[in-house]
Design a protein around this motif. Sequence first.
Motif, PDB file in Angstrom:
ATOM      1  N   GLY A   1       3.397  -1.280 -11.797  1.00 36.43           N
ATOM      2  CA  GLY A   1       3.075  -0.957 -10.413  1.00 36.43           C
ATOM      3  C   GLY A   1       2.061   0.179 -10.358  1.00 36.43           C
ATOM      4  O   GLY A   1       1.456   0.542 -11.372  1.00 36.43           O
ATOM      5  N   PHE A   2       1.910   0.779  -9.173  1.00 41.36           N
ATOM      6  CA  PHE A   2       0.860   1.778  -8.989  1.00 41.36           C
ATOM      7  C   PHE A   2       1.386   3.029  -8.292  1.00 41.36           C
ATOM      8  O   PHE A   2       2.115   2.949  -7.310  1.00 41.36           O
ATOM      9  N   SER A   3       0.963   4.174  -8.810  1.00 37.93           N
ATOM     10  CA  SER A   3       1.287   5.462  -8.193  1.00 37.93           C
ATOM     11  C   SER A   3       0.084   5.947  -7.391  1.00 37.93           C
ATOM     12  O   SER A   3      -1.016   5.395  -7.496  1.00 37.93           O
ATOM     13  N   ARG A   4       0.287   6.987  -6.609  1.00 36.60           N
ATOM     14  CA  ARG A   4      -0.832   7.578  -5.866  1.00 36.60           C
ATOM     15  C   ARG A   4      -1.916   8.074  -6.817  1.00 36.60           C
ATOM     16  O   ARG A   4      -3.111   7.928  -6.547  1.00 36.60           O
TER      17      ARG A   4
ATOM     18  N   GLU B   1      -0.294  -9.691   6.350  1.00 38.12           N
ATOM     19  CA  GLU B   1       0.754  -8.861   6.954  1.00 38.12           C
ATOM     20  C   GLU B   1       0.675  -7.432   6.413  1.00 38.12           C
ATOM     21  O   GLU B   1       0.616  -7.217   5.198  1.00 38.12           O
ATOM     22  N   LEU B   2       0.656  -6.470   7.329  1.00 40.18           N
ATOM     23  CA  LEU B   2       0.676  -5.065   6.921  1.00 40.18           C
ATOM     24  C   LEU B   2       2.099  -4.729   6.473  1.00 40.18           C
ATOM     25  O   LEU B   2       3.037  -4.777   7.266  1.00 40.18           O
ATOM     26  N   ILE B   3       2.260  -4.390   5.189  1.00 42.38           N
ATOM     27  CA  ILE B   3       3.613  -4.151   4.673  1.00 42.38           C
ATOM     28  C   ILE B   3       3.916  -2.672   4.446  1.00 42.38           C
ATOM     29  O   ILE B   3       5.083  -2.280   4.395  1.00 42.38           O
ATOM     30  N   SER B   4       2.871  -1.842   4.328  1.00 42.40           N
ATOM     31  CA  SER B   4       3.123  -0.407   4.186  1.00 42.40           C
ATOM     32  C   SER B   4       1.831   0.382   4.353  1.00 42.40           C
ATOM     33  O   SER B   4       0.734  -0.177   4.267  1.00 42.40           O
ATOM     34  N   ILE B   5       2.004   1.675   4.605  1.00 41.82           N
ATOM     35  CA  ILE B   5       0.870   2.602   4.661  1.00 41.82           C
ATOM     36  C   ILE B   5       1.190   3.766   3.731  1.00 41.82           C
ATOM     37  O   ILE B   5       2.236   4.405   3.859  1.00 41.82           O
ATOM     38  N   ILE B   6       0.304   4.017   2.791  1.00 41.01           N
ATOM     39  CA  ILE B   6       0.495   5.087   1.806  1.00 41.01           C
ATOM     40  C   ILE B   6      -0.344   6.289   2.228  1.00 41.01           C
ATOM     41  O   ILE B   6      -1.562   6.179   2.363  1.00 41.01           O
ATOM     42  N   SER B   7       0.293   7.418   2.440  1.00 44.41           N
ATOM     43  CA  SER B   7      -0.440   8.620   2.844  1.00 44.41           C
ATOM     44  C   SER B   7      -0.797   9.455   1.616  1.00 44.41           C
ATOM     45  O   SER B   7      -0.124   9.398   0.583  1.00 44.41           O
ATOM     46  N   PHE B   8      -1.856  10.237   1.758  1.00 41.93           N
ATOM     47  CA  PHE B   8      -2.311  11.112   0.682  1.00 41.93           C
ATOM     48  C   PHE B   8      -2.474  12.529   1.224  1.00 41.93           C
ATOM     49  O   PHE B   8      -3.100  12.731   2.265  1.00 41.93           O
TER      50      PHE B   8
ATOM     51  N   ASP C   1       3.160  10.882  -8.657  1.00 41.55           N
ATOM     52  CA  ASP C   1       3.680   9.956  -9.667  1.00 41.55           C
ATOM     53  C   ASP C   1       4.606   8.883  -9.086  1.00 41.55           C
ATOM     54  O   ASP C   1       5.066   7.996  -9.818  1.00 41.55           O
ATOM     55  N   GLU C   2       4.881   8.967  -7.806  1.00 37.94           N
ATOM     56  CA  GLU C   2       5.755   7.971  -7.184  1.00 37.94           C
ATOM     57  C   GLU C   2       5.089   6.591  -7.211  1.00 37.94           C
ATOM     58  O   GLU C   2       3.908   6.447  -6.890  1.00 37.94           O
ATOM     59  N   ILE C   3       5.850   5.575  -7.596  1.00 39.56           N
ATOM     60  CA  ILE C   3       5.334   4.204  -7.576  1.00 39.56           C
ATOM     61  C   ILE C   3       5.365   3.719  -6.126  1.00 39.56           C
ATOM     62  O   ILE C   3       6.435   3.489  -5.559  1.00 39.56           O
ATOM     63  N   VAL C   4       4.188   3.583  -5.541  1.00 41.64           N
ATOM     64  CA  VAL C   4       4.093   3.231  -4.120  1.00 41.64           C
ATOM     65  C   VAL C   4       3.794   1.748  -3.908  1.00 41.64           C
ATOM     66  O   VAL C   4       3.942   1.226  -2.802  1.00 41.64           O
ATOM     67  N   ILE C   5       3.367   1.073  -4.972  1.00 46.07           N
ATOM     68  CA  ILE C   5       3.162  -0.383  -4.930  1.00 46.07           C
ATOM     69  C   ILE C   5       3.818  -0.971  -6.170  1.00 46.07           C
ATOM     70  O   ILE C   5       3.471  -0.608  -7.297  1.00 46.07           O
ATOM     71  N   LYS C   6       4.768  -1.865  -5.982  1.00 41.15           N
ATOM     72  CA  LYS C   6       5.524  -2.413  -7.111  1.00 41.15           C
ATOM     73  C   LYS C   6       4.853  -3.621  -7.752  1.00 41.15           C
ATOM     74  O   LYS C   6       5.149  -3.966  -8.895  1.00 41.15           O
ATOM     75  N   GLU C   7       3.965  -4.272  -7.005  1.00 45.16           N
ATOM     76  CA  GLU C   7       3.276  -5.441  -7.550  1.00 45.16           C
ATOM     77  C   GLU C   7       2.382  -5.052  -8.731  1.00 45.16           C
ATOM     78  O   GLU C   7       1.972  -3.894  -8.854  1.00 45.16           O
ATOM     79  N   ASN C   8       2.062  -6.033  -9.567  1.00 48.91           N
ATOM     80  CA  ASN C   8       1.299  -5.767 -10.788  1.00 48.91           C
ATOM     81  C   ASN C   8      -0.215  -5.897 -10.624  1.00 48.91           C
ATOM     82  O   ASN C   8      -0.969  -5.526 -11.527  1.00 48.91           O
TER      83      ASN C   8
END
Length: 205
Positions: free
Chosen positions: A124-127, A53-60, A94-101
């Motif tokens: 989690g993970f930032s850009r 399932e596509l849950i999000s799209i992170i833009s750069f 620095d925004e956390i865009v993925i909360k999973e570990n």
Amino acid sequence: MTKYLILFLTIIFTSCKGQTQKTNEKEEVKDPIAIIQENEKKATEKRSENIGELISIISFKVKTDNKKDYEDGFIPWASIENAKQDLPNLYEGDEIVIKENSVKVIIDYPLTNQYEFTITSNDGFSRKQLLSEINLHYFKLYEEEEKSATVKTIPIDKRTTMYNRNQTNGKYGIWGHDIADLVLSAIEVYKTSTGQIILILGIES
């Protein structure tokens, strides 16, 4: 009778041998530009629905003073080769865009055989984290490709028929683009039925 049989077999052998040579000649002169066009077409036709399932799209995008070419003051991608230079100006880096570990990242462009790696983080993970890891692994896979290939990359100053990188036959079968050509515009985030997070990179050239 034996004499005619030997003559007949000799003709067949000669004919087959000549046919093989012609086939090899055709393979050797295959248009490198056509190969790139074919690979680009295949890359655009890839489907990700079966991943999960596509849950999000992170833009750069990267802040720039060049408003002549970028009216809103942002370049709509980040460089793969020069990621370190782009990191300080990365929008909401620095925004956390993925909360999973833990996430699995798939790199499939411009590769014949995809490259995968997994990264973990307690927070989690930032850009910035994602771009840094992607930069690191792109350099790693390009290096592995060159070491494992018998058909080596033609240096830019020695390319005569086309400017694009030639296809090499190493571990990943890189084609069409040097690492300097590649930029990251987005990441598609998928969740599998087992809860695994998989990242598909939006790489442009």
